[in-house]
Structures are given as structure tokens and as C-alpha cells.
Design a protein around this motif. Structure first.
Motif, PDB file in Angstrom:
ATOM      1  N   PHE A  44      46.932  67.566  60.802  1.00 25.94           N
ATOM      2  CA  PHE A  44      46.081  67.808  61.957  1.00 25.94           C
ATOM      3  C   PHE A  44      46.773  68.748  62.939  1.00 25.94           C
ATOM      4  O   PHE A  44      46.206  69.755  63.363  1.00 25.94           O
ATOM      5  N   ASP A  45      48.010  68.405  63.310  1.00 22.85           N
ATOM      6  CA  ASP A  45      48.742  69.212  64.293  1.00 22.85           C
ATOM      7  C   ASP A  45      48.945  70.645  63.813  1.00 22.85           C
ATOM      8  O   ASP A  45      48.773  71.593  64.574  1.00 22.85           O
ATOM      9  N   ARG A  46      49.284  70.801  62.551  1.00 24.77           N
ATOM     10  CA  ARG A  46      49.496  72.132  61.987  1.00 24.77           C
ATOM     11  C   ARG A  46      48.206  72.960  62.070  1.00 24.77           C
ATOM     12  O   ARG A  46      48.206  74.091  62.548  1.00 24.77           O
ATOM     13  N   TYR A  47      47.111  72.387  61.612  1.00 18.04           N
ATOM     14  CA  TYR A  47      45.837  73.105  61.636  1.00 18.04           C
ATOM     15  C   TYR A  47      45.414  73.394  63.074  1.00 18.04           C
ATOM     16  O   TYR A  47      44.978  74.503  63.387  1.00 18.04           O
ATOM     17  N   TYR A  48      45.533  72.410  63.930  1.00 23.32           N
ATOM     18  CA  TYR A  48      45.112  72.577  65.322  1.00 23.32           C
ATOM     19  C   TYR A  48      45.864  73.726  65.983  1.00 23.32           C
ATOM     20  O   TYR A  48      45.260  74.581  66.630  1.00 23.32           O
ATOM     21  N   HIS A  49      47.175  73.759  65.819  1.00 19.19           N
ATOM     22  CA  HIS A  49      47.985  74.802  66.465  1.00 19.19           C
ATOM     23  C   HIS A  49      47.852  76.168  65.793  1.00 19.19           C
ATOM     24  O   HIS A  49      47.802  77.188  66.483  1.00 19.19           O
ATOM     25  N   GLN A  50      47.795  76.203  64.482  1.00 16.72           N
ATOM     26  CA  GLN A  50      47.778  77.481  63.771  1.00 16.72           C
ATOM     27  C   GLN A  50      46.383  78.098  63.646  1.00 16.72           C
ATOM     28  O   GLN A  50      46.264  79.326  63.585  1.00 16.72           O
ATOM     29  N   THR A  51      45.345  77.261  63.621  1.00 15.13           N
ATOM     30  CA  THR A  51      44.000  77.778  63.377  1.00 15.13           C
ATOM     31  C   THR A  51      43.052  77.546  64.547  1.00 15.13           C
ATOM     32  O   THR A  51      42.412  78.484  65.026  1.00 15.13           O
ATOM     33  N   ALA A  53      31.638  79.000  66.870  1.00 15.12           N
ATOM     34  CA  ALA A  53      32.636  79.007  65.789  1.00 15.12           C
ATOM     35  C   ALA A  53      33.695  77.934  66.025  1.00 15.12           C
ATOM     36  O   ALA A  53      34.104  77.238  65.088  1.00 15.12           O
ATOM     37  N   ALA A  54      34.142  77.781  67.258  1.00 23.93           N
ATOM     38  CA  ALA A  54      35.140  76.753  67.574  1.00 23.93           C
ATOM     39  C   ALA A  54      34.556  75.361  67.341  1.00 23.93           C
ATOM     40  O   ALA A  54      35.224  74.482  66.786  1.00 23.93           O
ATOM     41  N   ALA A  55      33.306  75.149  67.737  1.00 22.59           N
ATOM     42  CA  ALA A  55      32.655  73.856  67.518  1.00 22.59           C
ATOM     43  C   ALA A  55      32.499  73.566  66.026  1.00 22.59           C
ATOM     44  O   ALA A  55      32.746  72.450  65.569  1.00 22.59           O
ATOM     45  N   ALA A  56      32.127  74.566  65.258  1.00 23.52           N
ATOM     46  CA  ALA A  56      31.950  74.395  63.813  1.00 23.52           C
ATOM     47  C   ALA A  56      33.268  74.102  63.109  1.00 23.52           C
ATOM     48  O   ALA A  56      33.295  73.444  62.071  1.00 23.52           O
ATOM     49  N   ASP A  57      34.368  74.567  63.695  1.00 19.01           N
ATOM     50  CA  ASP A  57      35.686  74.370  63.092  1.00 19.01           C
ATOM     51  C   ASP A  57      36.141  72.914  63.149  1.00 19.01           C
ATOM     52  O   ASP A  57      37.009  72.509  62.379  1.00 19.01           O
ATOM     53  N   LEU A  58      35.571  72.119  64.032  1.00 15.74           N
ATOM     54  CA  LEU A  58      36.005  70.726  64.189  1.00 15.74           C
ATOM     55  C   LEU A  58      35.948  69.957  62.879  1.00 15.74           C
ATOM     56  O   LEU A  58      36.821  69.134  62.609  1.00 15.74           O
TER      57      LEU A  58
END
Length: 104
Positions: free
Chosen positions: A20-27, A81-86
Motif C-alpha cells: 500500500f505505502d509503496r503504491y501510494y507514494h510512487q503512483t 483519474a485520482a478517484a478511479a485509482d483508489l
């Protein structure tokens, strides 16, 4: 006093916090930072403590100049796009709070 539009997102603890942390910070952060009108993006640093109930894994606060700017941002292609990424990383769920805030 000046009022601001604000989004607070409380992310529930995922099964795999490192992923989670990796994806959240990198993407997700780079994607969300493209949202038009975003004035600040602040996240919790380290464990979140709850005085009652269950603490979220992470808290993110996004600030806009006004509620009108916040609503326009959510409706923008970047906001969508940010909402869809959740669904790509927040499988444990999240609570979204939207409010007008002011400094007192």
C-alpha cells in the motif's frame, strides 16, 4: 477569516501495508498532485493513533482555495483519474470527508 475547501481521506489498514505505502507514494501521490487547484497535500507520517475506535493506516489532507475550487477539482479529468485509482491500492476501504475549513 478566510475559508478553504478541504478533503480528508482516512485509509483503512490494508492487508499488505508495505505494498500500500509503496503504491501510494510512487503512483497515487504523483497522480493526485496533478489535480488542478490543489494548494497543499499533507499526509500522516508514521502510525496514526485513535482516541476511540480503530485508527486508520494513513490520513491525507488536500486543501483548495475554496469549496468551488475543490468541487471543480473533483470534477476535472485529473480528479476523476485520482478517484478511479483508489481501487488499485485501497482495497481495505477509505473514508472521504469534504468540508469547508478556516484557520482560527
Amino acid at each position: 477569516m478566510r475559508a478553504y475547501g478541504q478533503i480528508a481521506r482516512l485509509y483503512n489498514k490494508p492487508a499488505d501495508t508495505a505494498a500500500f505505502d509503496r503504491y501510494y507514494h510512487q503512483t497515487h501521490i504523483p497522480l493526485a498532485k496533478k489535480i488542478p487547484g490543489l494548494r497543499s497535500y499533507v499526509i500522516s507520517n508514521g502510525p496514526v493513533q485513535a482516541l476511540a475506535g480503530i485508527a486508520p493506516h494513513l490520513v491525507a489532507i488536500l486543501r483548495f482555495d475554496s469549496m468551488a475550487d475543490l468541487n471543480a477539482a473533483l470534477a476535472s479529468p485529473e480528479g476523476q483519474a485520482a478517484a478511479a485509482d483508489l481501487s488499485n491500492f485501497a482495497s481495505a476501504g477509505a473514508t472521504l470527508l469534504i468540508c469547508e475549513s478556516k484557520t482560527v
